[in-house]
Design a protein around this motif. Structure first.
Motif, PDB file in Angstrom:
ATOM      1  N   ARG A  10       0.670  -1.105  -0.122  1.00 43.05           N
ATOM      2  CA  ARG A  10       0.153  -0.074  -0.116  1.00 43.05           C
ATOM      3  C   ARG A  10       0.773   1.268   0.227  1.00 43.05           C
ATOM      4  NH1 ARG A  10      -5.474  -0.984   3.934  1.00 43.05           N
ATOM      5  NH2 ARG A  10      -6.034  -2.976   2.559  1.00 43.05           N
ATOM      6  N   CYS A 151      -0.341  10.705   2.983  1.00 37.80           N
ATOM      7  CA  CYS A 151      -1.662  11.153   2.850  1.00 37.80           C
ATOM      8  C   CYS A 151      -1.981  12.523   3.141  1.00 37.80           C
ATOM      9  CB  CYS A 151      -2.486  10.082   3.276  1.00 37.80           C
ATOM     10  SG  CYS A 151      -2.576   8.679   2.488  1.00 37.80           S
ATOM     11  N   GLU A 159      -6.257   4.724   2.017  1.00 34.68           N
ATOM     12  CA  GLU A 159      -6.899   3.471   1.770  1.00 34.68           C
ATOM     13  C   GLU A 159      -6.989   2.699   3.258  1.00 34.68           C
ATOM     14  OE1 GLU A 159      -6.546  -0.999  -0.403  1.00 34.68           O
ATOM     15  OE2 GLU A 159      -4.902   0.441  -0.763  1.00 34.68           O
ATOM     16  N   THR A 161      -8.959  -0.390   5.274  1.00 37.10           N
ATOM     17  CA  THR A 161      -9.938  -1.503   5.442  1.00 37.10           C
ATOM     18  C   THR A 161      -9.872  -2.057   6.686  1.00 37.10           C
ATOM     19  OG1 THR A 161      -8.322  -2.959   4.550  1.00 37.10           O
ATOM     20  CG2 THR A 161      -9.833  -2.184   3.026  1.00 37.10           C
TER      21      THR A 161
END
Length: 232
Positions: A10, A151, A159, A161
């Motif tokens: 990622r 970010c 992202e 999850t």
């Protein structure tokens, strides 16, 4: 190590998506910009992938003096400063399986017996961590927090999850509760959040999951109960 592999992937994908101008944006870890943070991450992956490289970095960092983690991070940024963004991301992709395998191969006796002195980020508290804790927990948690940093620096959506970030956040929450040793009911919101109960009773508190972790790492202005920071 499944979490480690996913986090490396990622992080590499995030860096690959950046425009050239974004690599020079400042992060919440001054004096690092996005590029410096990326070279730190790559330098750590190099150390994980090769025992020889890891020992070299430790030797040079110790000669520099100060906290070993900070000295190694500074060394990684300095030594890789000439790499282009394309070279950084390409090497990250190439090193990913070897970096994970290298961490997995650390022998159990070393994981338990070797102790590493380090300072916590907020209060400067000195702790001694087992090598296993550094390899299995901090190594992935540090990469995850720096993905948040990048970010935030670039304005990219992170992202998140439940099966990846949610596991990392749950581990952070348990680490925090173990340190303050008080009962609390904790609700963390967002895709990486969850409901946690530590001990019997205690206050009920709620935070955004990412902001909770940022606060525990010394980033951001939010305060958390009991004032206990957690290593990242």
């Amino acid at each position: 190590m499944t979490l480690a592999a996913a986090e490396y992937a990622r992080g590499a994908a995030l860096l690959e998506s950046l425009e050239v101008r974004e690599w020079a944006l400042p992060t919440e870890c001054p004096p690092w910009d996005v590029r410096s943070m990326a070279t730190h991450l790559l330098g750590y992956m190099r150390a994980c992938a090769s025992v020889r490289e890891q020992l070299r970095q430790v030797r040079v960092a110790r000669a520099h003096g100060g906290a070993i983690a900070d000295a190694m991070s500074d060394l990684q940024v300095r030594e890789l400063s000439a790499l282009s963004p394309e070279e950084i991301t390409a090497e990250m992709r190439a090193l990913l399986p070897r970096a994970v395998a290298g961490r997995r191969r650390v022998p159990a006796p070393l994981r338990h017996l070797v102790r590493i002195a380090s300072d916590l980020p907020v209060a400067g508290t000195r702790e001694r961590w087992s090598l296993g804790y550094v390899v299995d927990v901090i190594g992935t948690r540090d990469c995850w927090m720096h993905r948040i940093d990048i970010c935030r620096a670039t304005g990219r959506a992170m992202e998140l999850t439940a099966d990846h970030d949610g596991v990392l956040v749950a581990n952070v929450a348990a680490d925090w509760a173990q340190r303050h040793e008080r009962p609390v009911r904790l609700t963390l919101t967002g895709p990486a959040g969850g409901d946690f109960a530590f001990g019997d009773g205690g206050p009920a508190v709620s935070y955004d999951a990412v902001e909770f972790c940022r606060a525990l790492s010394g980033r951001g202005g939010d305060e958390v109960p009991f004032g206990k920071e957690v290593p990242f």
